[in-house]
Design a protein around this motif. Structure first.
Motif, PDB file in Angstrom:
ATOM      1  N   ILE A  37      53.682 -39.234 -78.383  1.00  6.05           N
ATOM      2  CA  ILE A  37      53.925 -38.223 -79.425  1.00  6.05           C
ATOM      3  C   ILE A  37      53.163 -36.944 -79.082  1.00  6.05           C
ATOM      4  N   VAL A  38      53.565 -35.874 -79.741  1.00  8.49           N
ATOM      5  CA  VAL A  38      52.828 -34.631 -79.600  1.00  8.49           C
ATOM      6  C   VAL A  38      52.394 -34.179 -80.988  1.00  8.49           C
ATOM      7  N   ALA A  39      51.148 -33.716 -81.086  1.00  3.82           N
ATOM      8  CA  ALA A  39      50.660 -33.180 -82.353  1.00  3.82           C
ATOM      9  C   ALA A  39      50.850 -31.679 -82.330  1.00  3.82           C
ATOM     10  N   LEU A  40      51.472 -31.155 -83.371  1.00  8.08           N
ATOM     11  CA  LEU A  40      51.734 -29.724 -83.432  1.00  8.08           C
ATOM     12  C   LEU A  40      50.951 -29.114 -84.592  1.00  8.08           C
ATOM     13  N   PRO A  41      50.463 -27.913 -84.503  1.00  2.00           N
ATOM     14  CA  PRO A  41      50.743 -26.947 -83.437  1.00  2.00           C
ATOM     15  C   PRO A  41      49.851 -27.064 -82.199  1.00  2.00           C
ATOM     16  N   SER A  42      48.893 -28.003 -82.143  1.00  7.59           N
ATOM     17  CA  SER A  42      47.966 -28.002 -81.004  1.00  7.59           C
ATOM     18  C   SER A  42      48.667 -28.313 -79.686  1.00  7.59           C
ATOM     19  N   ARG A  65      48.732 -31.186 -78.247  1.00  7.50           N
ATOM     20  CA  ARG A  65      48.103 -32.319 -77.554  1.00  7.50           C
ATOM     21  C   ARG A  65      48.983 -33.561 -77.723  1.00  7.50           C
ATOM     22  N   THR A  66      48.982 -34.408 -76.681  1.00  6.29           N
ATOM     23  CA  THR A  66      49.816 -35.610 -76.749  1.00  6.29           C
ATOM     24  C   THR A  66      48.966 -36.870 -76.764  1.00  6.29           C
ATOM     25  N   SER A  67      49.548 -37.940 -77.278  1.00  9.46           N
ATOM     26  CA  SER A  67      48.905 -39.245 -77.271  1.00  9.46           C
ATOM     27  C   SER A  67      49.991 -40.298 -77.472  1.00  9.46           C
ATOM     28  N   ARG A  68      49.565 -41.555 -77.555  1.00 13.00           N
ATOM     29  CA  ARG A  68      50.529 -42.612 -77.848  1.00 13.00           C
ATOM     30  C   ARG A  68      50.200 -43.244 -79.197  1.00 13.00           C
ATOM     31  N   VAL A  69      51.258 -43.731 -79.865  1.00 12.16           N
ATOM     32  CA  VAL A  69      51.051 -44.417 -81.139  1.00 12.16           C
ATOM     33  C   VAL A  69      50.415 -45.772 -80.861  1.00 12.16           C
ATOM     34  N   THR A  81      51.285 -44.934 -92.024  1.00 16.54           N
ATOM     35  CA  THR A  81      50.056 -44.336 -91.503  1.00 16.54           C
ATOM     36  C   THR A  81      49.981 -44.666 -90.013  1.00 16.54           C
ATOM     37  N   LEU A  82      49.873 -43.643 -89.171  1.00 17.37           N
ATOM     38  CA  LEU A  82      49.842 -43.869 -87.719  1.00 17.37           C
ATOM     39  C   LEU A  82      48.414 -43.757 -87.196  1.00 17.37           C
ATOM     40  N   THR A  83      48.048 -44.667 -86.298  1.00 19.24           N
ATOM     41  CA  THR A  83      46.819 -44.442 -85.535  1.00 19.24           C
ATOM     42  C   THR A  83      47.232 -44.172 -84.091  1.00 19.24           C
ATOM     43  N   LEU A  84      46.421 -43.364 -83.408  1.00 23.34           N
ATOM     44  CA  LEU A  84      46.766 -42.952 -82.048  1.00 23.34           C
ATOM     45  C   LEU A  84      45.765 -43.504 -81.051  1.00 23.34           C
ATOM     46  N   GLU A  85      46.185 -43.573 -79.783  1.00 21.39           N
ATOM     47  CA  GLU A  85      45.298 -44.115 -78.753  1.00 21.39           C
ATOM     48  C   GLU A  85      44.160 -43.155 -78.436  1.00 21.39           C
ATOM     49  N   ASP A  86      44.420 -41.855 -78.557  1.00 19.24           N
ATOM     50  CA  ASP A  86      43.368 -40.883 -78.237  1.00 19.24           C
ATOM     51  C   ASP A  86      42.873 -40.219 -79.509  1.00 19.24           C
TER      52      ASP A  86
END
Lengths: 314, 529
Positions: B275-280, B282-286, B306-311
């Motif tokens: 996934i990508v977080a916007l507007p920053s 930055r990418t990570s995985r769910v 509710t999502l948690t991310l790997e990074d």
């Protein structure tokens, strides 16, 4: 002159698995809880102990899981609630570890406010509406969740999900904010507040079905059992804190239940064998009168709910 | 005893069947638009009554108030007419939501008034609808208001439209009349951009083709209105739509858990997805899809999760989590269709607050491309948009947003405008076109020196406009420059006269030292620039 033709609306395929209506309503309510908790400084949940409050509580748990519910509960206690309701309230909120605030209009109660002396309208006005407004003002809450649904009553069919209240806590049906999509306007001035109705789009049947599916605890008064009642005509009048003087033979054991929970002097019971949730739902499906018809208070005059709401009743 | 028990068990068994059936029902939201006399309230009353969704005490109430005559006549229109003020005027003036269900489906009706002065209410009701029913009086044909209703349905992106040709009883159930009107409506639908249209001949008053088919129109072989509503495919969300979830809240009960809560606006997500977080950007995985009822492997719109991310990404409310492969346009400049909702007309260059998904940003309308004459559907030049006006505008936001096109995502392609002075919701917009990012204009001063009371009031007002503000008493140039670098407005408490610091870092006196005057220096708030 050019023509105002819009881009053609695509009719999407139906390949996405569709959620059942209850899961859609649940997702929508959770969205509302999260918006309010994030956008207001001091929200509170109005907790009436009834089935709708029980559903609201479960939805709030879901909205903030695995975190705690980030606002307190407020119960406006008229002093005439059934003993079983208060027991349920104290046990259930303790079990869930929730902060519970209880507010009573002690002044009016000390003056002996009751529905017979004042009439149901004025009694409700003092013990419910005034008490609620006092409590909201006392704590400085800027948003209050209520369990009202649009299917309950005609004036509620036009209620917004975010219902704006002025400094006096009053509702103006002519000056409601337009509410489009799921974009809620949470901006208020000093002393103003918003009542929020996360169950707006649920029906009574949805509420019961959800309680059944989710195994949500509710007050035992909803379930039929043999209870001592005052039987007069078609009415079953609870004896607890009753202001009705029984005539000989009127007091009987009747298998009955309460369809909605209010104050004991103003809530009638119905004859029923429904002692399980499926039976309650079966009964509801065969019912031919709305749930509020059992509440004495709505019979006072036509449009009485709307008058109460303008004054600040939930 | 045994007999009673058997009956009892059978009753329970049947209710279990019923509950399973209930659980499989889906939800169709539709809107209706109509005026006082096209029988809309009668149609809805009839739909509710004939499908047994009205309580007896409600029916009694409208049988009584229809009064006068000895005959017990049910006034179907009164079943759905709401507030006292409206009943006195005999018209519906606000959106009312009604509910009913059949064995197949649950329905939510957004019942809206049809006159031009209620365009905003129609738009409100249409904004969440999957389908619109537009009433046409068979005696009168396609009128101006039919065009208006069709146009609003198209504007708000309702995927399907039903033209209910009503009052067929008053045209002798004529096939010829129905054919002519359904053809006329099809022409209109094509003109305004409605892709899916169904025309049904009905009489709401007599009940023909509302719930049951009509023997009086043997020439019509299509479904009754309710049959159509029950069976029509809900033009759903595409499974392949790019994933979008506006972050409503960061859930962080303790150090070990940090989850991003939101309602999925479009598409599907699976654990492990990039996934990508916007507007920053930055990418990570769910990592996990967390719900109260346990973790999910995948989730689709419109679920709240509710999502948690790997990074560990710095994500907060107002950000958006999106699929990396979906096209995302992060911009501060776009064109949109707008419906004006407030008595005070839209003013160019005035600062509004724009709420889009889960964030609020200051915004200005830089141009009105045209307004739409809703009676003729033609466009014309305009310098303002009045209450109920519809037009195309160009919007510039102070901070970039993820501008999805409304035609592709109703949730992330829509916004409302709020007047920060009155807090009223004044406009609604649908993004149609992403424009080149607007270059910041010559910057207004960002440092103000003023007395303590003025600073306090300024701070309050600026915060209302969502400006980042810092208050200080330290007049150190290095510190002030650093704060400016951080793009905050700096309020310096001083005992001297009110002043601003210009771009060359020189003090300038102000013409008007009142709070409003200082706000004007900062180019904050209302008014042209």
């Amino acid at each position: 002159m050019a023509s105002a033709t819009l881009p053609e609306i695509p009719v999407y395929d139906n390949s996405a698995p569709r959620l059942s209506h209850l899961r859609q309503l649940e997702a929508e309510s959770i969205h509302i809880f999260r918006e309010v908790a994030s956008e207001f400084e001091k929200p509170v949940m109005l907790y009436s102990i009834g089935k709708d409050s029980s559903v609201m509580l479960r939805l709030a748990q879901k909205a903030f899981y695995p975190g705690p519910i980030p606002f307190p509960l407020l119960h406006v206690d008229t002093g005439y609630k059934f003993r079983e309701m208060l027991e349920f309230r104290d046990n259930y909120t303790r079990e869930l570890g929730l902060e519970l605030l209880v507010w009573r209009n002690e002044g009016a109660l000390a003056d002996g406010a009751n529905p017979v002396k004042l009439g149901t309208q004025r009694c409700c006005g003092l013990l419910k509406t005034t008490a609620l407004l006092d409590a909201l003002r006392h704590y400085g809450f800027d948003a209050a969740f209520g369990g009202a649904r649009r299917d309950e009553e005609k004036s509620r069919a036009k209620e917004r999900i975010y219902s704006f209240r002025d400094k006096a806590g009053q509702w103006n049906p002519k000056a409601q904010r337009p509410e489009l999509w799921n974009l809620y306007n949470s901006r208020i001035g000093p002393g103003e507040s918003i009542r929020v109705f996360p169950l707006s789009n649920w029906t009574e049947l949805d509420i019961w079905h959800y309680i059944h599916l989710e195994e949500i605890p509710i007050v035992p008064l909803y379930f039929a059992k043999k209870r001592r009642m005052l039987v007069r005509g078609d009415s079953l009048i609870p004896l607890e804190q009753s202001f009705v003087q029984g005539l000989p033979g009127e007091e009987q054991m009747v298998k009955c239940r309460l369809r909605s929970l209010g104050c004991s002097p103003c809530t009638g019971a119905i004859r029923s064998d429904a002692d399980t949730l499926p039976k309650i739902i079966a009964e509801l499906v065969s019912f031919r009168s709305s749930e509020r018809a059992n509440r004495v208070i709505d019979h006072d005059q036509e449009g009485s709910m709307e008058i109460k709401k303008r004054e600040g009743y939930f | 005893m045994a007999l009673i028990q058997t009956l009892d068990e059978r009753a329970t068994f049947e209710i279990e069947e019923f509950l399973i059936e209930e659980q499989q029902k889906d939800l169709l939201r539709f809107s209706t638009a109509g005026s006082v006399d096209d029988g809309k309230s009668t149609l809805i009353g009839r739909l509710l009554y004939d499908s047994r969704n009205v309580y007896e005490d409600h029916v009694r109430a409208v049988t009584r108030t229809s009064g006068g005559s000895a005959a017990q006549v049910i006034d179907f229109a009164l079943l759905t007419d709401g507030l006292r003020a409206e009943r006195e005027q005999g018209i519906t003036i606000d959106v009312a939501y009604r509910f009913f269900s059949t064995a197949r489906r649950k329905f939510i009706i957004a019942d809206t008034p049809g006159h031009e002065q209620y365009t905003r209410n129609m738009a409100t009701g249409a904004s969440t609808a999957d389908l619109a029913i537009i009433l046409v009086d068979a005696r009168k044909g396609i009128l101006t208001q039919s065009r208006r209703h069709a146009y609003i349905a198209a504007l708000l992106g309702i995927p399907r439209v039903v033209a209910a040709i009503n009052k067929m009883d008053l045209v002798d159930y004529s096939e010829e009349v129905f054919d002519r009107l359904s053809h006329d409506f099809a022409v209109l639908a094509e003109r305004v951009g409605i892709a899916s249209l169904e025309a049904i001949p009905i009489s709401a008053l007599e009940g023909d083709n509302v719930v049951r088919g009509s023997e009086r129109m043997p020439w019509y072989e299509g479904p009754s209105l309710l049959e159509y509503l029950e069976n029509v495919e809900i033009a759903g969300r595409r499974a392949d739509a790019p994933f979008r979830m506006p972050v409503q809240r960061v859930i962080r009960p303790d150090q070990s858990f940090r989850g991003f809560a939101g309602q999925i606006a479009a598409g599907t997500i699976q654990s492990g997805d990039l996934i990508v977080a916007l507007p920053s950007g930055r990418t990570s995985r769910v990592e996990r899809i967390v719900t109260f009822d346990g973790d999910l492997e995948s989730a689709a719109a419109p679920l709240s999760v509710t999502l948690t991310l790997e990074d560990e990404l710095d994500i907060s409310r107002g950000d958006l989590i999106a699929a990396v492969d979906g096209q995302t346009a992060v911009t501060n400049h776009f064109a949109a269709s707008a419906v004006w909702l407030h008595e005070q007309p839209l003013a160019l260059h005035k600062r509004y607050l724009l709420k889009h998904a889960s964030h609020v940003v200051p915004a200005r309308v830089r141009a009105i491309r045209h307004k739409v004459n809703i009676e003729t559907l033609g466009t014309q030049a305009a310098t303002a948009l009045e209450l109920n006006g519809i037009g195309e505008i160009e919007v510039e936001t102070d901070r970039p947003i993820l501008a999805d096109l409304y035609g592709e995502s109703r949730t992330t392609g829509s916004f409302i405008l709020i007047d920060p002075a009155s807090n009223a919701t004044v406009g609604a917009g649908m993004i149609r076109e992403v424009l080149a990012t607007a270059v910041a204009e010559e910057e207004a001063p960002r440092i103000v020196l003023a007395g303590r009371a003025a600073v306090e009031e300024l701070e309050k007002r600026l915060l209302e406009f969502n400006y980042p503000v810092v208050r200080t008493r330290v007049k150190d140039q290095a510190l002030l420059r650093a704060l400016l670098e951080a793009k905050v407005v700096v309020l310096v408490e001083t005992d001297g006269p009110a002043q601003v610091v210009n771009r060359d870092f020189l003090l300038e006196p102000v013409a008007d030292a009142s709070v409003d005057g200082l706000l004007a220096e900062l180019e904050v708030g209302s008014g042209d620039e």
